[in-house]
Design a protein around this motif. Structure first.
Motif, PDB file in Angstrom:
ATOM      1  N   GLN A 228       4.893  -4.905  -5.725  1.00 56.35           N
ATOM      2  CA  GLN A 228       3.800  -5.246  -4.818  1.00 56.35           C
ATOM      3  C   GLN A 228       2.824  -4.056  -4.701  1.00 56.35           C
ATOM      4  O   GLN A 228       3.206  -2.912  -4.834  1.00 56.35           O
ATOM      5  CB  GLN A 228       4.336  -5.563  -3.412  1.00 56.35           C
ATOM      6  CG  GLN A 228       5.440  -6.587  -3.366  1.00 56.35           C
ATOM      7  CD  GLN A 228       6.074  -6.616  -2.003  1.00 56.35           C
ATOM      8  OE1 GLN A 228       5.397  -6.874  -1.009  1.00 56.35           O
ATOM      9  NE2 GLN A 228       7.359  -6.316  -1.946  1.00 56.35           N
ATOM     10  N   LYS A 229       1.604  -4.423  -4.420  1.00 60.56           N
ATOM     11  CA  LYS A 229       0.606  -3.386  -4.183  1.00 60.56           C
ATOM     12  C   LYS A 229      -0.406  -3.922  -3.177  1.00 60.56           C
ATOM     13  O   LYS A 229      -1.091  -4.906  -3.420  1.00 60.56           O
ATOM     14  CB  LYS A 229      -0.110  -3.001  -5.477  1.00 60.56           C
ATOM     15  CG  LYS A 229      -1.091  -1.838  -5.296  1.00 60.56           C
ATOM     16  CD  LYS A 229      -1.743  -1.466  -6.625  1.00 60.56           C
ATOM     17  CE  LYS A 229      -2.703  -0.287  -6.433  1.00 60.56           C
ATOM     18  NZ  LYS A 229      -3.384   0.103  -7.698  1.00 60.56           N
ATOM     19  N   PHE A 230      -0.468  -3.242  -2.020  1.00 56.47           N
ATOM     20  CA  PHE A 230      -1.413  -3.659  -0.986  1.00 56.47           C
ATOM     21  C   PHE A 230      -2.412  -2.551  -0.645  1.00 56.47           C
ATOM     22  O   PHE A 230      -3.386  -2.789   0.051  1.00 56.47           O
ATOM     23  CB  PHE A 230      -0.651  -4.067   0.288  1.00 56.47           C
ATOM     24  CG  PHE A 230       0.129  -5.344   0.120  1.00 56.47           C
ATOM     25  CD1 PHE A 230      -0.480  -6.575   0.266  1.00 56.47           C
ATOM     26  CD2 PHE A 230       1.469  -5.315  -0.204  1.00 56.47           C
ATOM     27  CE1 PHE A 230       0.232  -7.748   0.101  1.00 56.47           C
ATOM     28  CE2 PHE A 230       2.185  -6.478  -0.365  1.00 56.47           C
ATOM     29  CZ  PHE A 230       1.572  -7.707  -0.214  1.00 56.47           C
ATOM     30  N   THR A 231      -2.132  -1.366  -1.126  1.00 59.30           N
ATOM     31  CA  THR A 231      -3.028  -0.242  -0.854  1.00 59.30           C
ATOM     32  C   THR A 231      -3.481   0.384  -2.173  1.00 59.30           C
ATOM     33  O   THR A 231      -2.947   0.071  -3.240  1.00 59.30           O
ATOM     34  CB  THR A 231      -2.307   0.813   0.004  1.00 59.30           C
ATOM     35  OG1 THR A 231      -1.158   1.281  -0.710  1.00 59.30           O
ATOM     36  CG2 THR A 231      -1.890   0.241   1.344  1.00 59.30           C
ATOM     37  N   GLY A 232      -4.485   1.252  -2.092  1.00 58.84           N
ATOM     38  CA  GLY A 232      -4.954   1.940  -3.291  1.00 58.84           C
ATOM     39  C   GLY A 232      -6.020   1.176  -4.055  1.00 58.84           C
ATOM     40  O   GLY A 232      -6.353   1.542  -5.184  1.00 58.84           O
TER      41      GLY A 232
END
Length: 524
Positions: free
Chosen positions: A434-438
């Motif tokens: 998962q990736k929610f930031t950056g």
């Protein structure tokens, strides 16, 4: 005076004559036959004593001889003369009946001495009180007239309630025990435990006619309760044998015929196949508590459902057909602290309640993360789902149904972006990462640059100068604002006429940028 002298002389001469003829006084039994006028009652003139004379007087003996009965009709005696054994004229005290008691063959009388009779003295049986025949009883001394039946000598302790033939049960060795008696030949053969019961337990001793009396005949046996107390008090009917056998009251038959419905507890469901001993331990008469399942069954749930000292019974959730499965309804569950909604309605019980070997119904959690793994824990800030409340984004209908307000972030979703799933942007394809930031708001942070940096300026490519959020179709591009203004025939040409596919490092792209705009660049 002459007559008196004559009579005296006659008597003197008679007595003198008889004294000269008689060898001696008759025995006491024959004393009434004294006198010369009675000689012919025993003697035949000119001959000795004949048997016929004896038997004329001894008619009882005569009858027995004619009937071929008794000692005098035996082979050892028959044909002998009476006088050979019973001579007289030996004096008043002479015993006419004399024999050696030790060598006398009593079996010749027709009654062989056996057992205890062999050791008895003759007088023990040959007594006047035992003589049944009146003719013999009139004699002072005789061995005749006895009846061979036991009761003629022995007291009938059964007082005529049984057969007069004592030998049917007793032997001459001893009256007790009655070794020849076989209870199996009676109307009530002894079976099972009855074979080991002492006689006195059924045949009681009482007093009858002033004598000790043990009742053998007339004992009721048509029902077990004739002897046994009905501990069930007729609750299960009068036929004990429907359930019990004669082997033991504690051993109960297979109760196929016993109607348990007449008891306070009707057998239904699984209880029909339960062995009686599983519930009736040790005794079938002892009362058993049966108001609640827990009276017999252990609480598998170990008090999980106890509330304020009140405990629901097993039957509130289970049926008598088995503990597997439950009748606990969704309506009942919705009254609990965790109402079932959405996908939880279709979730099987064991998915939540059987977390380990045993079922758990208490303290298994109330929030999503008590059961579900929080896959966002390390990658999503808590401010978007306070206290890890999944319902901030997800619904109970399905996980893919998300209502997250993306406007709370720095990137507002527009156009086609609103139609995308979260995974389209926040999950790497082919991985569960998962990736929610950056992220930045540049298109190329998510999308590939199909133009191979042809429109890049100062290291950035602004896709929105040509494209829009709704779709990739170029709706607002104005060629006149480029370095090559379309004029004349160029204005009517299709884009592909000038912007042809090119290949660079095995990547095919459309060329939009040209080094110069001379005619030779496109025309040959």
């Amino acid at each position: 005076m002459y007559k008196i002298i004559h009579i005296i002389l006659f008597l003197f001469i008679s007595q003198w004559t008889y004294a000269q003829l008689s060898p001696g006084d008759l025995a006491k039994a024959h004393a009434h036959l004294e006198g010369i006028s009675n000689c012919t009652k025993c003697h035949v003139l000119g001959e000795k004593v004949e048997n016929s004379k004896c038997l004329d007087c001894h008619n009882l003996l005569n009858d027995r001889i004619r009937k071929n009965l008794g000692y005098h009709a035996s082979s050892d005696i028959k044909g002998k003369q009476c006088i050979e054994c019973h001579s007289d004229h030996h004096g008043r005290k002479f015993e006419l009946i004399r024999f050696d008691k030790n060598t006398f063959k009593h079996e010749l009388t027709g009654y062989k001495l056996k057992g205890k009779h062999q050791n008895l003295d003759c007088k023990a049986c040959h007594q006047s009180k035992f003589i049944a025949d009146k003719r013999a009883a009139e004699k002072d001394y005789t061995f005749l007239g006895l009846n061979p039946k036991c009761a003629s000598c022995h007291t009938d302790v059964h007082q005529q309630t049984l057969s007069t033939n004592c030998n049917d049960c007793h032997t001459e060795e001893s009256f007790v025990p009655a070794s020849k008696f076989n209870h199996q030949n009676t109307k009530y053969p002894l079976l099972g435990k009855h074979q080991n019961v002492d006689c006195i337990n059924c045949h009681r001793v009482d007093t009858k006619n002033g004598q000790r009396f043990q009742q053998f005949a007339g004992v009721k046996f048509n029902s077990c309760t004739s002897c046994h107390t009905d501990v069930h008090k007729n609750k299960f009917g009068p036929n004990c044998t429907d359930c019990h056998s004669v082997n033991s009251f504690r051993t109960v038959k297979a109760l196929n015929n016993f109607d348990h419905n007449i008891a306070d507890f009707k057998l239904t469901g699984k209880h029909k196949n339960v062995d009686c001993k599983s519930c009736h331990k040790g005794s079938y008469t002892a009362p058993i508590e049966h108001n609640r399942c827990s009276n017999c069954h252990q609480d598998y749930h170990q008090g999980q459902f106890v509330k304020k000292r009140l405990s629901p019974d097993c039957k509130d959730c289970h049926t008598l057909n088995g503990f597997v499965g439950s009748t606990y309804s969704i309506d009942q569950h919705n009254k609990s602290i965790f109402p079932l909604r959405g996908s939880h309605l279709a979730t099987p019980c064991f998915a939540c309640h059987q977390q380990e070997e045993k079922w758990q119904f208490r303290n298994i959690g109330e929030t999503c993360v008590d059961c579900h793994n929080n896959i966002h824990k390390e990658v999503l800030k808590e401010k978007y789902y306070p206290k890890e409340n999944c319902e901030a984004c997800h619904s109970e209908n399905r996980w893919s149904e998300i209502q997250f307000d993306h406007n709370k972030t720095k990137y507002k979703l527009l156009g086609a972006h609103e139609k995308q799933t979260c995974r389209s942007c926040h999950f790497n394809q082919g991985e569960a990462t998962q990736k929610f930031t950056g992220f930045d708001q540049e298109c190329l942070s998510c999308h590939q640059d199909e133009h191979q940096k042809q429109f890049e300026k100062a290291g950035k490519t602004d896709c929105l100068k040509c494209h829009q959020h709704e779709n990739w179709t170029i709706a607002q591009f104005n060629h006149d604002k480029t370095d090559f203004k379309l004029e004349g025939k160029h204005a009517t040409l299709d884009c592909a006429a000038c912007h042809k596919p090119q290949q660079l490092s095995k990547i095919t792209f459309t060329q939009y940028k040209f080094k110069d705009f001379t005619c030779a660049t496109c025309h040959q």
